[in-house]
Design a protein around this motif. Structure first.
Motif, PDB file in Angstrom:
ATOM      1  N   ASP A 286      -6.604   4.609 -11.430  1.00 59.60           N
ATOM      2  CA  ASP A 286      -7.757   5.474 -10.791  1.00 59.60           C
ATOM      3  C   ASP A 286      -7.495   5.539  -9.346  1.00 59.60           C
ATOM      4  O   ASP A 286      -7.623   6.641  -8.861  1.00 59.60           O
ATOM      5  N   GLU A 287      -6.773   4.649  -8.676  1.00 55.11           N
ATOM      6  CA  GLU A 287      -6.135   4.845  -7.323  1.00 55.11           C
ATOM      7  C   GLU A 287      -5.254   5.914  -7.332  1.00 55.11           C
ATOM      8  O   GLU A 287      -5.559   6.693  -6.300  1.00 55.11           O
TER       9      GLU A 287
ATOM     10  N   ARG B 268      -7.332   0.026 -12.787  1.00 59.90           N
ATOM     11  CA  ARG B 268      -7.887   0.233 -11.505  1.00 59.90           C
ATOM     12  C   ARG B 268      -6.800   0.901 -10.498  1.00 59.90           C
ATOM     13  O   ARG B 268      -6.966   1.840  -9.989  1.00 59.90           O
ATOM     14  N   LEU B 269      -5.293   0.418 -10.905  1.00 60.68           N
ATOM     15  CA  LEU B 269      -4.446   1.246  -9.902  1.00 60.68           C
ATOM     16  C   LEU B 269      -4.283   2.710 -10.449  1.00 60.68           C
ATOM     17  O   LEU B 269      -4.019   3.720 -10.026  1.00 60.68           O
TER      18      LEU B 269
ATOM     19  N   ASP C   4      -5.232  -1.540   0.123  1.00 64.54           N
ATOM     20  CA  ASP C   4      -6.228  -2.031  -0.918  1.00 64.54           C
ATOM     21  C   ASP C   4      -6.590  -3.119  -0.662  1.00 64.54           C
ATOM     22  O   ASP C   4      -6.116  -4.313  -0.337  1.00 64.54           O
TER      23      ASP C   4
ATOM     24  N   SER D  32       0.780  -1.140  -0.003  1.00 59.45           N
ATOM     25  CA  SER D  32      -0.064   0.049   0.017  1.00 59.45           C
ATOM     26  C   SER D  32       1.095   1.383  -0.093  1.00 59.45           C
ATOM     27  O   SER D  32       0.508   2.214  -0.747  1.00 59.45           O
TER      28      SER D  32
ATOM     29  N   ARG E 186       2.314   1.706  -3.531  1.00 59.11           N
ATOM     30  CA  ARG E 186       1.178   2.377  -4.398  1.00 59.11           C
ATOM     31  C   ARG E 186       1.198   3.854  -4.229  1.00 59.11           C
ATOM     32  O   ARG E 186       1.124   4.706  -5.184  1.00 59.11           O
TER      33      ARG E 186
ATOM     34  N   ARG F 106      -6.915   9.266  -7.388  1.00 60.34           N
ATOM     35  CA  ARG F 106      -7.307   9.599  -6.199  1.00 60.34           C
ATOM     36  C   ARG F 106      -6.530  10.047  -5.004  1.00 60.34           C
ATOM     37  O   ARG F 106      -6.610  11.260  -4.265  1.00 60.34           O
ATOM     38  N   THR F 107      -5.351   9.318  -5.100  1.00 58.20           N
ATOM     39  CA  THR F 107      -4.271   9.499  -4.107  1.00 58.20           C
ATOM     40  C   THR F 107      -3.840  11.022  -4.254  1.00 58.20           C
ATOM     41  O   THR F 107      -3.565  11.899  -3.362  1.00 58.20           O
TER      42      THR F 107
ATOM     43  N   GLY G  68      -3.487   8.037   0.889  1.00 57.94           N
ATOM     44  CA  GLY G  68      -3.469   6.781   0.427  1.00 57.94           C
ATOM     45  C   GLY G  68      -4.136   5.594   1.332  1.00 57.94           C
ATOM     46  O   GLY G  68      -3.907   6.150   2.589  1.00 57.94           O
TER      47      GLY G  68
END
Length: 251
Positions: free
Chosen positions: A178-179, A175-176, A192, A145, A148, A182-183, A189
């Motif tokens: 998109d994550e 998906r990553l 996940d 996490s 990422r 957001r971060t 963060g």
């Protein structure tokens, strides 16, 4: 009559050209906070650009340099130096202790070294069931996490190359991405649940003079983290910003 054998005198240390060039690159970059271009390094070393580029790429991969158009010192240097007056570890310690006192969950300071994260400091929860980590332990950027979070704030070329090399599934890469968006948008963060459903974590980015250098993490069982997600998130973000402020004004 006994004879005494003569021991060979130790040979004098000899210069190794590659080692000398690597050390010189690090020294030059350390003396130039604004960073140095490949051409400037090649000129200073009186070496072919191709040779210097090869060495610099290796140092970037190991986390000792950062390449953002110019070469600057990378986060792995912090791990090598340990807790010095201007190190991230030294600047962050009081904030890690404050987070630990408030929530009694495991608190971590993570640095990046190439394609891995390093736990530069850790204060474990006193509870029987807790997230456990050793100082100096390394983990891959993905699926970690905290890793990422480094990918979210990292150079896009490095990030896309890393995902292409390590994640074959296109849907997971989407998906990553998109994550990561957001971060970057929220400045924080989270663990996940796709990869660690029972682990909760909140990750705050730390910067030095605008460069992302570390991640502060509070981690523990998902149920406990979820029950206090709002206060933990607010506290992690605040303490990460406080560390950033200290690093910005460090000599």
């Amino acid at each position: 009559m006994t004879t005494r054998q003569k021991t060979a005198a130790p040979s004098a240390p000899q210069e190794h050209r590659t080692v000398s060039r690597v050390v010189t690159i690090l020294e030059l970059v350390a003396r130039t906070p604004a960073g140095m271009t490949l051409a400037e390094l090649a000129t200073a070393l009186e070496a072919p650009r191709s040779s210097v580029h090869y060495l610099a790429k290796g140092l970037v991969a190991a986390g000792y340099l950062t390449d953002a158009g110019v070469y600057t010192l990378g986060p792995a240097v912090e791990t090598l130096l340990g807790a010095r007056s201007a190190s991230v570890e030294h600047a962050a310690r009081a904030d890690l202790e404050a987070l630990h006192r408030r929530f009694d969950e495991t608190v971590l300071l993570c640095l990046r070294a190439g394609e891995q994260i390093v736990y530069a400091d850790a204060i474990e929860s006193t509870r029987a069931i807790r997230f456990s980590a050793r100082v100096g332990e390394r983990r891959a950027l993905y699926p970690s996490s905290a890793g990422r979070c480094f990918l979210a704030y990292g150079d896009p070329t490095f990030r896309d190359g890393y995902l292409a090399r390590h994640i074959g599934d296109a849907a997971t890469r989407r998906r990553l991405h998109d994550e990561f968006a957001r971060t970057l948008r929220d400045g924080v963060g989270f663990a996940d649940r796709h990869t660690t459903p029972d682990l909760g974590g909140v990750h705050g980015p730390v910067f030095r003079n605008g460069v992302h250098v570390a991640v502060v993490t509070v981690a523990g069982p998902a149920a406990r983290i979820d029950a206090r997600l709002g206060p933990i998130t607010e506290a992690v973000v605040a303490h990460a910003r406080h560390i950033t402020d200290r690093l910005t004004f460090s000599p």
